[in-house]
Scaffold this motif. Structure first.
Motif, PDB file in Angstrom:
ATOM      1  N   LYS A 125       0.813  -1.222   0.000  1.00 19.68           N
ATOM      2  CA  LYS A 125       0.000   0.000   0.000  1.00 19.68           C
ATOM      3  C   LYS A 125       0.843   1.267   0.000  1.00 19.68           C
ATOM      4  O   LYS A 125       0.315   2.360  -0.152  1.00 19.68           O
ATOM      5  N   PHE A 126       2.154   1.133   0.176  1.00 18.16           N
ATOM      6  CA  PHE A 126       3.004   2.317   0.243  1.00 18.16           C
ATOM      7  C   PHE A 126       3.087   2.994  -1.120  1.00 18.16           C
ATOM      8  O   PHE A 126       2.982   2.336  -2.154  1.00 18.16           O
ATOM      9  N   PRO A 127       3.320   4.314  -1.131  1.00 19.14           N
ATOM     10  CA  PRO A 127       3.470   5.037  -2.409  1.00 19.14           C
ATOM     11  C   PRO A 127       4.708   4.570  -3.169  1.00 19.14           C
ATOM     12  O   PRO A 127       5.468   3.723  -2.699  1.00 19.14           O
ATOM     13  N   ALA A 128       4.915   5.179  -4.326  1.00 20.07           N
ATOM     14  CA  ALA A 128       6.071   4.847  -5.152  1.00 20.07           C
ATOM     15  C   ALA A 128       7.360   5.043  -4.354  1.00 20.07           C
ATOM     16  O   ALA A 128       7.441   5.847  -3.428  1.00 20.07           O
ATOM     17  N   PHE A 129       8.383   4.302  -4.732  1.00 14.84           N
ATOM     18  CA  PHE A 129       9.667   4.281  -4.026  1.00 14.84           C
ATOM     19  C   PHE A 129      10.264   5.684  -3.869  1.00 14.84           C
ATOM     20  O   PHE A 129      10.186   6.504  -4.769  1.00 14.84           O
ATOM     21  N   THR A 130      10.849   5.927  -2.720  1.00 16.19           N
ATOM     22  CA  THR A 130      11.648   7.132  -2.497  1.00 16.19           C
ATOM     23  C   THR A 130      13.039   6.704  -2.050  1.00 16.19           C
ATOM     24  O   THR A 130      13.190   5.702  -1.347  1.00 16.19           O
ATOM     25  N   ALA A 131      14.042   7.451  -2.465  1.00 16.06           N
ATOM     26  CA  ALA A 131      15.417   7.117  -2.101  1.00 16.06           C
ATOM     27  C   ALA A 131      15.730   7.472  -0.648  1.00 16.06           C
ATOM     28  O   ALA A 131      16.737   7.059  -0.102  1.00 16.06           O
ATOM     29  N   GLU A 132      14.855   8.232   0.001  1.00 17.29           N
ATOM     30  CA  GLU A 132      15.089   8.649   1.385  1.00 17.29           C
ATOM     31  C   GLU A 132      14.918   7.461   2.330  1.00 17.29           C
ATOM     32  O   GLU A 132      13.918   6.753   2.289  1.00 17.29           O
ATOM     33  N   THR A 133      15.907   7.218   3.172  1.00 19.24           N
ATOM     34  CA  THR A 133      15.879   6.071   4.084  1.00 19.24           C
ATOM     35  C   THR A 133      15.605   6.471   5.527  1.00 19.24           C
ATOM     36  O   THR A 133      15.381   5.605   6.361  1.00 19.24           O
ATOM     37  N   GLY A 134      15.659   7.760   5.839  1.00 20.97           N
ATOM     38  CA  GLY A 134      15.508   8.186   7.230  1.00 20.97           C
ATOM     39  C   GLY A 134      16.811   8.140   8.001  1.00 20.97           C
ATOM     40  O   GLY A 134      16.840   8.430   9.203  1.00 20.97           O
ATOM     41  N   TRP A 135      17.909   7.786   7.316  1.00 22.72           N
ATOM     42  CA  TRP A 135      19.202   7.629   7.995  1.00 22.72           C
ATOM     43  C   TRP A 135      19.616   8.904   8.730  1.00 22.72           C
ATOM     44  O   TRP A 135      20.067   8.858   9.865  1.00 22.72           O
ATOM     45  N   ARG A 136      19.460  10.053   8.074  1.00 27.69           N
ATOM     46  CA  ARG A 136      19.882  11.320   8.677  1.00 27.69           C
ATOM     47  C   ARG A 136      19.078  11.630   9.930  1.00 27.69           C
ATOM     48  O   ARG A 136      19.614  12.085  10.950  1.00 27.69           O
ATOM     49  N   HIS A 137      17.781  11.374   9.880  1.00 27.08           N
ATOM     50  CA  HIS A 137      16.943  11.596  11.066  1.00 27.08           C
ATOM     51  C   HIS A 137      17.322  10.630  12.182  1.00 27.08           C
ATOM     52  O   HIS A 137      17.337  10.999  13.364  1.00 27.08           O
ATOM     53  N   HIS A 138      17.632   9.386  11.826  1.00 27.03           N
ATOM     54  CA  HIS A 138      18.060   8.423  12.839  1.00 27.03           C
ATOM     55  C   HIS A 138      19.351   8.879  13.507  1.00 27.03           C
ATOM     56  O   HIS A 138      19.530   8.699  14.723  1.00 27.03           O
ATOM     57  N   GLN A 139      20.261   9.463  12.729  1.00 25.39           N
ATOM     58  CA  GLN A 139      21.505   9.962  13.315  1.00 25.39           C
ATOM     59  C   GLN A 139      21.220  11.085  14.301  1.00 25.39           C
ATOM     60  O   GLN A 139      21.851  11.164  15.366  1.00 25.39           O
ATOM     61  N   MET A 140      20.265  11.956  13.965  1.00 24.39           N
ATOM     62  CA  MET A 140      19.869  13.017  14.896  1.00 24.39           C
ATOM     63  C   MET A 140      19.354  12.413  16.206  1.00 24.39           C
ATOM     64  O   MET A 140      19.666  12.914  17.295  1.00 24.39           O
ATOM     65  N   LEU A 141      18.577  11.356  16.091  1.00 23.11           N
ATOM     66  CA  LEU A 141      18.027  10.699  17.276  1.00 23.11           C
ATOM     67  C   LEU A 141      19.133  10.096  18.129  1.00 23.11           C
ATOM     68  O   LEU A 141      19.136  10.249  19.356  1.00 23.11           O
ATOM     69  N   VAL A 142      20.062   9.411  17.493  1.00 21.57           N
ATOM     70  CA  VAL A 142      21.180   8.821  18.232  1.00 21.57           C
ATOM     71  C   VAL A 142      21.953   9.911  18.976  1.00 21.57           C
ATOM     72  O   VAL A 142      22.245   9.777  20.172  1.00 21.57           O
ATOM     73  N   ASP A 143      22.260  11.002  18.292  1.00 18.40           N
ATOM     74  CA  ASP A 143      23.036  12.084  18.915  1.00 18.40           C
ATOM     75  C   ASP A 143      22.289  12.692  20.105  1.00 18.40           C
ATOM     76  O   ASP A 143      22.886  12.941  21.167  1.00 18.40           O
ATOM     77  N   ALA A 144      20.992  12.921  19.939  1.00 16.58           N
ATOM     78  CA  ALA A 144      20.212  13.551  21.018  1.00 16.58           C
ATOM     79  C   ALA A 144      20.067  12.627  22.216  1.00 16.58           C
ATOM     80  O   ALA A 144      20.195  13.058  23.370  1.00 16.58           O
ATOM     81  N   ILE A 145      19.800  11.346  21.959  1.00 20.11           N
ATOM     82  CA  ILE A 145      19.614  10.399  23.073  1.00 20.11           C
ATOM     83  C   ILE A 145      20.932  10.152  23.785  1.00 20.11           C
ATOM     84  O   ILE A 145      20.980  10.093  25.020  1.00 20.11           O
ATOM     85  N   ARG A 146      22.012  10.032  23.044  1.00 19.34           N
ATOM     86  CA  ARG A 146      23.330   9.801  23.654  1.00 19.34           C
ATOM     87  C   ARG A 146      23.734  10.947  24.577  1.00 19.34           C
ATOM     88  O   ARG A 146      24.363  10.727  25.612  1.00 19.34           O
ATOM     89  N   THR A 147      23.386  12.153  24.190  1.00 17.34           N
ATOM     90  CA  THR A 147      23.767  13.319  24.996  1.00 17.34           C
ATOM     91  C   THR A 147      22.694  13.687  26.020  1.00 17.34           C
ATOM     92  O   THR A 147      22.796  14.720  26.679  1.00 17.34           O
ATOM     93  N   ARG A 148      21.669  12.845  26.127  1.00 17.35           N
ATOM     94  CA  ARG A 148      20.593  13.026  27.115  1.00 17.35           C
ATOM     95  C   ARG A 148      19.816  14.314  26.886  1.00 17.35           C
ATOM     96  O   ARG A 148      19.271  14.896  27.838  1.00 17.35           O
ATOM     97  N   HIS A 149      19.731  14.747  25.638  1.00 10.24           N
ATOM     98  CA  HIS A 149      18.940  15.928  25.297  1.00 10.24           C
ATOM     99  C   HIS A 149      17.529  15.477  24.939  1.00 10.24           C
ATOM    100  O   HIS A 149      17.214  15.206  23.778  1.00 10.24           O
ATOM    101  N   ALA A 150      16.690  15.376  25.956  1.00  9.61           N
ATOM    102  CA  ALA A 150      15.373  14.769  25.801  1.00  9.61           C
ATOM    103  C   ALA A 150      14.485  15.529  24.823  1.00  9.61           C
ATOM    104  O   ALA A 150      13.797  14.925  23.983  1.00  9.61           O
ATOM    105  N   THR A 151      14.474  16.850  24.929  1.00 10.17           N
ATOM    106  CA  THR A 151      13.621  17.649  24.039  1.00 10.17           C
ATOM    107  C   THR A 151      14.066  17.506  22.590  1.00 10.17           C
ATOM    108  O   THR A 151      13.237  17.380  21.677  1.00 10.17           O
ATOM    109  N   GLU A 152      15.376  17.491  22.362  1.00  7.83           N
ATOM    110  CA  GLU A 152      15.884  17.326  21.003  1.00  7.83           C
ATOM    111  C   GLU A 152      15.538  15.942  20.451  1.00  7.83           C
ATOM    112  O   GLU A 152      15.231  15.797  19.267  1.00  7.83           O
ATOM    113  N   ALA A 153      15.598  14.933  21.306  1.00 12.00           N
ATOM    114  CA  ALA A 153      15.236  13.582  20.872  1.00 12.00           C
ATOM    115  C   ALA A 153      13.765  13.525  20.476  1.00 12.00           C
ATOM    116  O   ALA A 153      13.398  12.939  19.449  1.00 12.00           O
ATOM    117  N   GLU A 154      12.914  14.127  21.294  1.00 13.99           N
ATOM    118  CA  GLU A 154      11.482  14.172  20.991  1.00 13.99           C
ATOM    119  C   GLU A 154      11.232  14.890  19.667  1.00 13.99           C
ATOM    120  O   GLU A 154      10.457  14.421  18.822  1.00 13.99           O
TER     121      GLU A 154
END
Length: 218
Positions: free
Chosen positions: A163-192
């Motif tokens: 049911k998903f739309p046509a393929f996109t090359a975006e994998t979410g990798w960059r957003h996941h990296q933001m999440l890792v950085d925010a959680i590792r540094t205990r920046h809760a608001t940034e992680a949210e």
């Protein structure tokens, strides 16, 4: 990426061998024994039951179990990717915040390790699920983790993924990296905020909007 049907066939073969040794254990115990998730196990059991290779299950309260079973079995058909992402958007930003606050060092490193397995230009569903599940584990909210596992079972469904739309090359990798950085540094608001950005970008895409890769934190 593994072929879902090939995985189900392999699990079905292993269950077939076990059934020759006697009565099969309960579903949870069987999933643990085979080292597979409940979704794959149920698909394999259903395949074997459809071929009369193992007996049909006989729940104690057949009326109640049937009503619950219909809802669980059909939800992948009844819902849409956009609806599923709406649920995730209502749940996961808070889990990311809690992970930054409550996660142990080992749990946070497990989040980073899941991300390290991914590639910026290649989407792998199981790696993506492992990453989001690791965040849910680090939130230390058992009910939320259970709900996330139900959501991921739907996400894995091959018919649902069609049911998903046509393929996109975006994998979410960059957003996941933001999440890792925010959680590792205990920046809760940034992680949210990073999780909300990530899921909102995908929801916009599912609703016909821009490629998720165009979304960035301000």
């Amino acid at each position: 990426m593994n072929d879902p049907q090939a995985m189900i066939d392999e699990v079905a073969e292993r269950i077939r061998a076990l059934s020759g040794e006697g009565r099969l254990p309960a579903e949870r115990a069987l999933a643990d024994r085979l080292g597979v998730n409940r979704y794959v196990l149920r698909k394999a059991l259903g395949q074997l039951r459809a071929g009369d290779e193992i007996p049909a299950s006989q729940p104690r309260n057949r009326g109640k179990r049937r009503a619950a079973g219909i809802a669980a079995h059909d939800i992948a058909e009844l819902t849409s990717p956009a609806e599923l992402w709406e649920v995730r958007l209502s749940l996961e930003p808070e889990l990311a915040r809690l992970a930054a606050v409550r996660g142990t060092t080992a749990e946070i490193e497990a989040i980073a390790a899941a991300h390290a397995r991914s590639q910026a230009a290649v989407f792998d569903l199981e790696i993506d699920i492992a990453f989001h599940r690791a965040i849910a584990v680090a939130s230390h909210n058992a009910l939320a983790l259970h709900l996330m596992e139900q959501v991921m079972d739907v996400t894995r469904d091959p018919a649902f993924r069609q049911k998903f739309p046509a393929f996109t090359a975006e994998t979410g990798w960059r957003h996941h990296q933001m999440l890792v950085d925010a959680i590792r540094t205990r920046h809760a608001t940034e992680a949210e905020e990073a999780m909300r950005l990530h899921l909102t970008a995908i929801l916009q895409w599912l609703n016909g909007g821009a490629d998720p890769g165009r979304y960035a934190l301000k």
